[in-house]
Design a protein around this motif. Structure first.
Motif, mmCIF file in Angstrom:
data_model
loop_
_atom_site.group_PDB
_atom_site.id
_atom_site.type_symbol
_atom_site.label_atom_id
_atom_site.label_comp_id
_atom_site.label_asym_id
_atom_site.label_seq_id
_atom_site.Cartn_x
_atom_site.Cartn_y
_atom_site.Cartn_z
ATOM 1 N N GLN A 31 0.841 -1.193 0.000
ATOM 2 C CA GLN A 31 0.000 0.000 0.000
ATOM 3 C C GLN A 31 0.875 1.242 0.000
ATOM 4 O O GLN A 31 2.015 1.202 0.445
ATOM 5 N N GLY A 32 0.296 2.342 -0.467
ATOM 6 C CA GLY A 32 0.987 3.619 -0.391
ATOM 7 C C GLY A 32 1.146 4.279 -1.747
ATOM 8 O O GLY A 32 1.041 3.623 -2.791
ATOM 9 N N PRO A 33 1.409 5.567 -1.763
ATOM 10 C CA PRO A 33 1.473 6.322 -3.019
ATOM 11 C C PRO A 33 2.617 5.927 -3.942
ATOM 12 O O PRO A 33 2.560 6.194 -5.140
ATOM 13 N N CYS A 34 3.665 5.299 -3.406
ATOM 14 C CA CYS A 34 4.810 4.925 -4.244
ATOM 15 C C CYS A 34 4.843 3.437 -4.564
ATOM 16 O O CYS A 34 5.775 2.964 -5.219
ATOM 17 N N HIS A 35 3.845 2.699 -4.099
ATOM 18 C CA HIS A 35 3.908 1.241 -4.224
ATOM 19 C C HIS A 35 3.681 0.740 -5.639
ATOM 20 O O HIS A 35 4.261 -0.270 -6.049
ATOM 21 N N ILE A 60 0.517 13.640 -9.186
ATOM 22 C CA ILE A 60 0.467 14.165 -7.821
ATOM 23 C C ILE A 60 -0.524 13.357 -6.991
ATOM 24 O O ILE A 60 -1.643 13.087 -7.434
ATOM 25 N N VAL A 61 -0.102 12.960 -5.803
ATOM 26 C CA VAL A 61 -0.992 12.324 -4.834
ATOM 27 C C VAL A 61 -0.973 13.176 -3.572
ATOM 28 O O VAL A 61 0.099 13.475 -3.038
ATOM 29 N N VAL A 62 -2.148 13.582 -3.120
ATOM 30 C CA VAL A 62 -2.267 14.394 -1.910
ATOM 31 C C VAL A 62 -3.112 13.641 -0.891
ATOM 32 O O VAL A 62 -4.215 13.187 -1.208
ATOM 33 N N ILE A 87 2.262 14.884 0.429
ATOM 34 C CA ILE A 87 2.103 15.049 -1.014
ATOM 35 C C ILE A 87 3.243 14.278 -1.675
ATOM 36 O O ILE A 87 4.376 14.294 -1.210
ATOM 37 N N SER A 88 2.901 13.576 -2.744
ATOM 38 C CA SER A 88 3.876 12.751 -3.457
ATOM 39 C C SER A 88 3.813 13.106 -4.932
ATOM 40 O O SER A 88 2.738 13.072 -5.537
ATOM 41 N N TYR A 146 12.131 9.438 -12.862
ATOM 42 C CA TYR A 146 13.280 9.189 -11.995
ATOM 43 C C TYR A 146 12.893 8.860 -10.556
ATOM 44 O O TYR A 146 13.764 8.760 -9.698
ATOM 45 N N GLY A 147 11.603 8.676 -10.292
ATOM 46 C CA GLY A 147 11.159 8.360 -8.947
ATOM 47 C C GLY A 147 10.080 9.319 -8.487
ATOM 48 O O GLY A 147 9.420 9.980 -9.301
ATOM 49 N N THR A 148 9.885 9.389 -7.176
ATOM 50 C CA THR A 148 8.888 10.296 -6.612
ATOM 51 C C THR A 148 9.506 11.127 -5.494
ATOM 52 O O THR A 148 10.357 10.645 -4.741
ATOM 53 N N LEU A 149 9.073 12.358 -5.407
ATOM 54 C CA LEU A 149 9.441 13.247 -4.309
ATOM 55 C C LEU A 149 8.252 13.288 -3.352
ATOM 56 O O LEU A 149 7.148 13.662 -3.747
ATOM 57 N N SER A 150 8.478 12.870 -2.106
ATOM 58 C CA SER A 150 7.399 12.828 -1.120
ATOM 59 C C SER A 150 7.704 13.761 0.043
ATOM 60 O O SER A 150 8.822 13.754 0.570
#
Length: 229
Positions: A77-81, A89-91, A118-119, A129-133
């Protein structure tokens, strides 16, 4: 909100620092440090990459991000999974009450006291290149200005990473061309061939031995010995 601290000067300084950084790891750390400094309410920040469903922390302002990502892996689970995430954008305004990833959100809240996040995808036309959370210790901590600041940081990072990797690719191509040229010179001298014939020799041996052209050329340069064609 981000307030008066976030100015064009801050982002100009960030862009220059990322451009001058010697390695991608340094650029990632500059991004998370900028998030912590420029986004009001942000208490934790990190860069995550998803490799085949495994969330890995590339840079973070503390060890908290490692446990947050380990729970994404453990709970799925989670915004980066999601490895193929397409949401830019995930808020999440309240991790303790989030319905999308309830178990993960509750654990992040209970273990670390974090309430909102926020991700953002870090991407350019060259790739992702990935996610900034970013995380905060109060619900609804991030407003529209904060989101815009985080997007600007992610954008600066993406452009810097893309430019760095393009330069690395050009340098690798130049290095490969140099090695092949050196091998051609050795072949020309040993076999009394011209440049076109020497290159044809290299390509023929590469095909016959199923070795990459650059690897074969490097072997010739290092050993000064020619394989049989």
């Amino acid at each position: 909100m981000a307030g008066n601290r976030t100015t064009t000067t801050h982002f100009a300084q960030l862009a220059r620092a990322m451009g001058a950084a010697g390695a991608d790891e340094d650029r990632l750390m500059l991004a998370v440090e900028a998030a912590l400094d420029l986004v009001d309410g942000c208490t934790q920040a990190g860069i995550t990459i998803n490799r085949e469903g495994d969330c890995q922390t590339l840079a973070a302002t503390s060890d908290v991000m490692s446990s947050v990502n380990s729970w994404q892996n453990e709970l799925a689970q989670g915004p980066c999974h999601e490895p193929d995430r397409t949401e830019e954008i995930v808020v999440i305004s309240d991790l303790a009450r989030d319905e999308r990833w309830q178990t993960w959100g509750r654990r992040v809240h209970d273990e670390h006291g974090l309430r909102s996040t926020i991700s953002l995808l870090v991407y350019s036309t060259k790739g992702t290149y990935g996610t900034l959370s970013l995380y905060a210790d109060r619900p609804g901590a991030f407003d529209g200005d904060d989101l815009a600041t985080a997007q600007a940081i992610a954008g600066h990072l993406a452009v810097s990473l893309a430019a760095s990797r393009e330069i690395d690719g050009l340098q690798l191509a130049l290095s490969s061309r140099t090695v092949i040229g050196q091998a051609e010179g050795i072949i020309m001298e040993r076999l009394s061939l011209d440049a076109d014939q020497a290159l044809a020799y290299l390509k023929r041996v590469s095909s016959q031995t199923n070795r990459k052209l650059v690897a074969l050329a490097l072997s010739i340069v290092e050993t000064r010995e020619l394989p049989e064609a």
